[in-house]
Design a protein around this motif. Structure first.
Motif, PDB file in Angstrom:
ATOM      1  N   THR A  58      34.451  46.252  49.551  1.00  0.00           N
ATOM      2  CA  THR A  58      35.683  45.765  48.925  1.00  0.00           C
ATOM      3  C   THR A  58      35.606  46.086  47.442  1.00  0.00           C
ATOM      4  N   ALA A  59      36.580  46.821  46.931  1.00  0.00           N
ATOM      5  CA  ALA A  59      36.620  47.137  45.503  1.00  0.00           C
ATOM      6  C   ALA A  59      37.297  45.992  44.760  1.00  0.00           C
ATOM      7  N   VAL A  60      36.605  45.455  43.747  1.00  0.00           N
ATOM      8  CA  VAL A  60      37.155  44.370  42.925  1.00  0.00           C
ATOM      9  C   VAL A  60      37.309  44.913  41.506  1.00  0.00           C
ATOM     10  N   ILE A  61      38.539  45.113  41.078  1.00  0.00           N
ATOM     11  CA  ILE A  61      38.819  45.674  39.754  1.00  0.00           C
ATOM     12  C   ILE A  61      39.214  44.547  38.806  1.00  0.00           C
ATOM     13  N   SER A  62      38.499  44.453  37.700  1.00  0.00           N
ATOM     14  CA  SER A  62      38.803  43.425  36.701  1.00  0.00           C
ATOM     15  C   SER A  62      39.718  44.006  35.632  1.00  0.00           C
ATOM     16  N   VAL A  63      40.874  43.384  35.462  1.00  0.00           N
ATOM     17  CA  VAL A  63      41.841  43.821  34.449  1.00  0.00           C
ATOM     18  C   VAL A  63      41.941  42.733  33.384  1.00  0.00           C
ATOM     19  N   THR A  64      41.424  43.045  32.201  1.00  0.00           N
ATOM     20  CA  THR A  64      41.425  42.059  31.120  1.00  0.00           C
ATOM     21  C   THR A  64      42.469  42.371  30.046  1.00  0.00           C
ATOM     22  N   HIS A  65      42.967  43.636  30.003  1.00  0.00           N
ATOM     23  CA  HIS A  65      43.949  43.999  28.981  1.00  0.00           C
ATOM     24  C   HIS A  65      45.297  44.373  29.610  1.00  0.00           C
ATOM     25  N   GLY A  66      45.270  45.227  30.597  1.00  0.00           N
ATOM     26  CA  GLY A  66      46.487  45.480  31.360  1.00  0.00           C
ATOM     27  C   GLY A  66      47.438  46.475  30.764  1.00  0.00           C
ATOM     28  N   GLY A  67      47.545  46.525  29.457  1.00  0.00           N
ATOM     29  CA  GLY A  67      48.450  47.501  28.842  1.00  0.00           C
ATOM     30  C   GLY A  67      49.910  47.125  29.011  1.00  0.00           C
ATOM     31  N   THR A  68      50.740  48.063  28.705  1.00  0.00           N
ATOM     32  CA  THR A  68      52.182  47.804  28.738  1.00  0.00           C
ATOM     33  C   THR A  68      52.849  48.282  30.018  1.00  0.00           C
ATOM     34  N   GLY A  69      52.113  48.984  30.839  1.00  0.00           N
ATOM     35  CA  GLY A  69      52.716  49.470  32.066  1.00  0.00           C
ATOM     36  C   GLY A  69      51.701  50.155  32.944  1.00  0.00           C
ATOM     37  N   LEU A  70      52.120  50.511  34.154  1.00  0.00           N
ATOM     38  CA  LEU A  70      51.237  51.170  35.118  1.00  0.00           C
ATOM     39  C   LEU A  70      51.877  52.494  35.493  1.00  0.00           C
ATOM     40  N   THR A  71      51.377  53.570  34.868  1.00  0.00           N
ATOM     41  CA  THR A  71      51.903  54.906  35.132  1.00  0.00           C
ATOM     42  C   THR A  71      50.783  55.796  35.637  1.00  0.00           C
ATOM     43  N   GLN A  72      51.119  57.016  36.006  1.00  0.00           N
ATOM     44  CA  GLN A  72      50.142  57.940  36.556  1.00  0.00           C
ATOM     45  C   GLN A  72      49.078  58.346  35.542  1.00  0.00           C
ATOM     46  N   THR A  73      49.326  58.096  34.261  1.00  0.00           N
ATOM     47  CA  THR A  73      48.355  58.478  33.229  1.00  0.00           C
ATOM     48  C   THR A  73      47.450  57.319  32.808  1.00  0.00           C
ATOM     49  N   THR A  74      47.721  56.119  33.257  1.00  0.00           N
ATOM     50  CA  THR A  74      46.884  54.979  32.853  1.00  0.00           C
ATOM     51  C   THR A  74      45.578  54.984  33.645  1.00  0.00           C
ATOM     52  N   PRO A  75      44.467  54.525  33.025  1.00  0.00           N
ATOM     53  CA  PRO A  75      43.164  54.521  33.698  1.00  0.00           C
ATOM     54  C   PRO A  75      43.167  53.741  35.007  1.00  0.00           C
ATOM     55  N   LEU A  76      43.877  52.600  35.043  1.00  0.00           N
ATOM     56  CA  LEU A  76      43.888  51.779  36.252  1.00  0.00           C
ATOM     57  C   LEU A  76      44.524  52.542  37.415  1.00  0.00           C
ATOM     58  N   TYR A  77      45.613  53.234  37.135  1.00  0.00           N
ATOM     59  CA  TYR A  77      46.299  54.015  38.174  1.00  0.00           C
ATOM     60  C   TYR A  77      45.367  55.083  38.748  1.00  0.00           C
ATOM     61  N   LYS A  78      44.694  55.819  37.855  1.00  0.00           N
ATOM     62  CA  LYS A  78      43.776  56.879  38.295  1.00  0.00           C
ATOM     63  C   LYS A  78      42.614  56.307  39.106  1.00  0.00           C
ATOM     64  N   LEU A  79      42.075  55.155  38.652  1.00  0.00           N
ATOM     65  CA  LEU A  79      40.933  54.546  39.347  1.00  0.00           C
ATOM     66  C   LEU A  79      41.312  54.135  40.765  1.00  0.00           C
ATOM     67  N   VAL A  80      42.460  53.496  40.910  1.00  0.00           N
ATOM     68  CA  VAL A  80      42.895  53.060  42.240  1.00  0.00           C
ATOM     69  C   VAL A  80      43.089  54.256  43.162  1.00  0.00           C
ATOM     70  N   LYS A  81      43.639  55.351  42.631  1.00  0.00           N
ATOM     71  CA  LYS A  81      43.817  56.563  43.446  1.00  0.00           C
ATOM     72  C   LYS A  81      42.470  57.091  43.941  1.00  0.00           C
ATOM     73  N   ASN A  82      41.462  57.094  43.071  1.00  0.00           N
ATOM     74  CA  ASN A  82      40.129  57.568  43.465  1.00  0.00           C
ATOM     75  C   ASN A  82      39.487  56.648  44.502  1.00  0.00           C
ATOM     76  N   ILE A  83      39.672  55.355  44.333  1.00  0.00           N
ATOM     77  CA  ILE A  83      39.114  54.402  45.297  1.00  0.00           C
ATOM     78  C   ILE A  83      39.785  54.583  46.659  1.00  0.00           C
ATOM     79  N   ALA A  84      41.093  54.760  46.645  1.00  0.00           N
ATOM     80  CA  ALA A  84      41.847  54.879  47.898  1.00  0.00           C
ATOM     81  C   ALA A  84      41.404  56.091  48.711  1.00  0.00           C
TER      82      ALA A  84
END
Length: 726
Positions: free
Chosen positions: A460-486
């Motif tokens: 189970t992947a548990v991703i900790s988001v402490t800052h979050g940023g202003t949005g979730l787009t294809q260029t944000t680190p969180l978006y890229k990480l989730v794609k790699n995990i998937a």
């Protein structure tokens, strides 16, 4: 004719000799029988010391429970079934400590015991929630000549509204009785209380009810404690000296018989048994002809050097049955040879002492050298290793002694879920197995390998988001990480723990594809939320990740594959280390790229979900409050907790130095110099609260097979890892 006379004479001689031989032994046997019968008429069979009273694994004589005319159970007949109220323990196993009476302050040693309980997860301040009770009145030293002796104990105790004739109470005691007989009586009626007592004899020990404690010194560490001194498992396990002892010689009185005879075995070569008469203020008044010679021989040997260079160490009784020598010998990795007939060994209910100690009969002292010489090298090595295991798990600090005592009682309470003796006598020990997590051994990471069981094949992947940023787009680190995990073939689900002050995205906006994605927003938004158990986590493995981690799918899969071989450890990419800084007189945290590390940060690491339970429910409150106050160091704490249990370092993977996205908003935090200073402060705070620093250094790094080898890429399983810059 002459031949017949010779044969007749020979036959007569043989008959006469046979009659004399057998007649003598028959007469001797009758005399012995008559002597024993005569002795039996003056003494009970229970008064005669038998071999089963000296050696382990004895068969205990059954005792019939009785009740006197007032409805009270006699002291010797108390058992859990008739002197303990199980109905008080239907919920959690909690311990209530009485408020301290300012008129009778506890000694420093007993104050340590009380503090340990009050700072632990066992403690409750509500007596109605308590399963067992511990007095604040100091019961450790019941020697009437001691300055710590509390007088008028019985009326003081009987005034306590919760006393109830001692039912469900545990009384801790190290010393009882005084000169000259050192009786085991505590000087007051303990009623139905459980005695957790040192130097207790088999005769006075209530099997399955009382608990035998080790005798520990006032300077014994309150928490943590040093690990055992055995720093090598080389075979054979023999040392310079075969058998050694250095200690007091009692010229007269109880305990003097054995120590006065040790000089018979001392040969200055492989057996060194030296004693001194110099103890007590009046030793010169009682010195004998041998004292001067013994004192001179005693001064020739350094105690610590002797301990560490001896294979077997003699542990004779002191004035009481137990002695400080027992724990000192165990810590040194020297196999104890016990000379204390009738002593109930510490925690004998759960510890198999036959695996780490030898018993000798005080009446057969001269046989001890032959006994220790009969132990083969393989057995010696196993016994020495077991002494270290027992020392590290149950005896290295007062905290571990107290916790072991409470856990023995807790196992009696939950009789149908009690931990097996195999758990108590193997690594990492019973204190590491929390039954509130599970009572099924394959659920614990450190038993999987020994049981031949593989952990679950997904994580189970548990991703900790402490800052979050202003949005979730294809260029944000969180978006890229989730794609790699998937894209990972081992992922079961993705849990995003959102502790940012920004509003969390909806789950359908996170690109998990066919992999379920869950967004969890903890009420307190604590930094520790990422390490908390969650009902959604059903796999053994938790892949803990920061929101700005740049791991590829190959790196994720490789990490999980390695972890399945080492399921008890933290396995991951970012490694850190600690070292002692003489200039600052404290521990320092460093991220310098060296060949050694002691931590793997949980920003990109796999660990077993049991460690989430340990982190949340077993961490001392001071540790968690430090993380909460600093909003930092949760990953350091996780490394502390895991290393403290398994006594092994984490495992670092590949040679990647950077694992964060440089464009991430969170990057500035871990590059700020004050961040590293704060983590050094955490390091020292954790070490202080635990009493030691459990982190272990390692030089091991695991890479994929054929990693960086000059062969075709088609032959390599994790091809993308090599393309990542180090």
């Amino acid at each position: 004719m002459q031949a017949k006379k010779r044969y007749l004479l020979l036959f007569s001689c043989c008959a006469f000799l046979s009659f004399g031989y057998f007649g003598y032994h028959h007469f001797k046997s009758q005399r012995q029988n008559r002597w024993y019968q005569q002795l039996s008429s003056y003494s009970d069979d229970a008064d005669i010391l038998h071999d089963e009273d000296i050696y382990p694994n004895r068969k205990f004589r059954s005792r019939r429970t009785s009740v006197d005319r007032d409805g009270l159970v006699p002291f010797s007949e108390c058992r859990m079934e008739n002197c303990f109220d199980f109905s008080r323990c239907t919920r959690d196993f909690k311990v209530y400590v009485y408020p301290i009476d300012d008129n009778v302050p506890p000694s420093s040693s007993y104050m340590k015991v009380l503090n340990i309980i009050q700072d632990s997860n066992y403690h409750t301040s509500d007596p109605s929630q308590a399963c067992v009770f511990v007095l604040s009145l100091d019961t450790l030293d019941r020697d009437t000549l001691s300055k710590d002796y509390v007088r008028n104990m019985l009326p003081r105790i009987q005034r306590l509204p919760l006393w109830n004739n001692g039912q469900n109470h545990i009384i801790f005691n190290l010393y009882s009785g005084t000169w000259p007989d050192y009786a085991e009586d505590l000087g007051f009626d303990v009623g139905k209380a459980i005695l957790a007592k040192a130097s207790i004899s088999i005769e006075n020990f209530r099997q399955g009810f009382d608990i035998s404690l080790p005798l520990f010194h006032k300077t014994h560490p309150e928490r943590g404690g040093e690990e055992g001194f055995l720093d090598s498992n080389k075979f054979p396990g023999t040392k310079k000296y075969l058998l050694a002892f250095k200690g007091k010689r009692y010229v007269y009185g109880i305990g003097s018989e054995t120590r006065n005879s040790l000089y018979h075995l001392h040969n200055e070569r492989d057996i060194v048994l030296v004693t001194t008469c110099k103890h007590g203020e009046s030793w010169k008044d009682h010195k004998d002809d041998r004292c001067d010679h013994d004192n001179a021989e005693y001064d020739r040997y350094d105690y610590e050097v002797l301990l560490r260079n001896s294979t077997f160490c003699l542990v004779p009784r002191g004035r009481r049955l137990g002695s400080f020598r027992f724990l000192e010998v165990m810590q040194a990795g020297c196999v104890p040879v016990l000379l204390a007939n009738g002593w109930e060994l510490p925690f004998s209910e759960v510890i198999d002492w036959s695996r780490s100690a030898l018993w000798a009969d005080e009446r057969l002292l001269l046989q001890v050298p032959d006994m220790v010489r009969s132990i083969n090298a393989s057995q010696i090595l196993q016994m020495r290793q077991q002494t270290q295991l027992m020392w590290n798990q149950y005896f290295s600090s007062i905290q571990k002694i107290v916790f072991s005592t409470l856990e023995i009682v807790a196992d009696r309470v939950r009789r149908h879920r009690a931990r097996s003796l195999a758990v108590w006598n193997s690594s990492p020990g019973a204190l590491a197995v929390n039954l509130s997590f599970s009572d099924y051994l394959p659920h614990f990471p450190f038993y999987l390998t020994s049981l031949g069981i593989s952990p679950s094949p997904r994580y189970t992947a548990v991703i900790s988001v402490t800052h979050g940023g202003t949005g979730l787009t294809q260029t944000t680190p969180l978006y890229k990480l989730v794609k790699n995990i998937a894209r990972s073939k081992f992922v079961e689900k993705i849990i995003v723990v959102w502790t940012s002050s920004q509003a969390p995205p909806t789950e359908n906006r996170i690109p998990g594809g066919s992999v379920p994605v869950h967004v969890v927003v903890p009420p307190d938004r604590s930094i520790s939320a990422r390490h908390r158990p969650h009902p959604l986590i059903t796999t053994d493995a938790v892949f803990s990740l920061d929101e700005d981690v740049t791991l590829t799918t190959d790196e994720l899969d490789f990490a999980f594959t390695v972890w399945r071989t080492f399921p008890e450890r933290i396995v991951g990419y970012p490694a850190r280390s600690h070292h002692w800084d003489d200039a600052k007189a404290g521990w320092s945290y460093t991220s310098r790229w060296t060949n050694s590390y002691s931590m793997v940060l949980t920003g990109a690491a796999v660990y077993h979900r049991y460690w989430q339970h340990v982190y949340t429910h077993q961490s001392p409150s001071g540790l968690l409050s430090t993380v909460s106050t600093t909003k930092n160091c949760d990953d350091i704490l996780m490394n502390f907790l895991v290393s403290a249990v398994i006594r092994r370092p984490p495992i670092k993977l590949t040679q990647r130095k950077q694992y964060k996205d440089y464009s991430s908003e969170a990057r500035w935090v871990w590059t700020d110099p004050s961040h590293f200073h704060q983590r050094s402060v955490c390091l020292n705070t954790f070490a202080s609260l635990l009493g030691h620093i459990p982190l272990k250094h390692s030089n091991l790094r695991l890479d994929p097979v054929l990693f960086k080898d000059k062969v075709s890429m088609q032959r390599k399983k994790y091809r993308q890892i090599e393309k990542i810059g180090s």
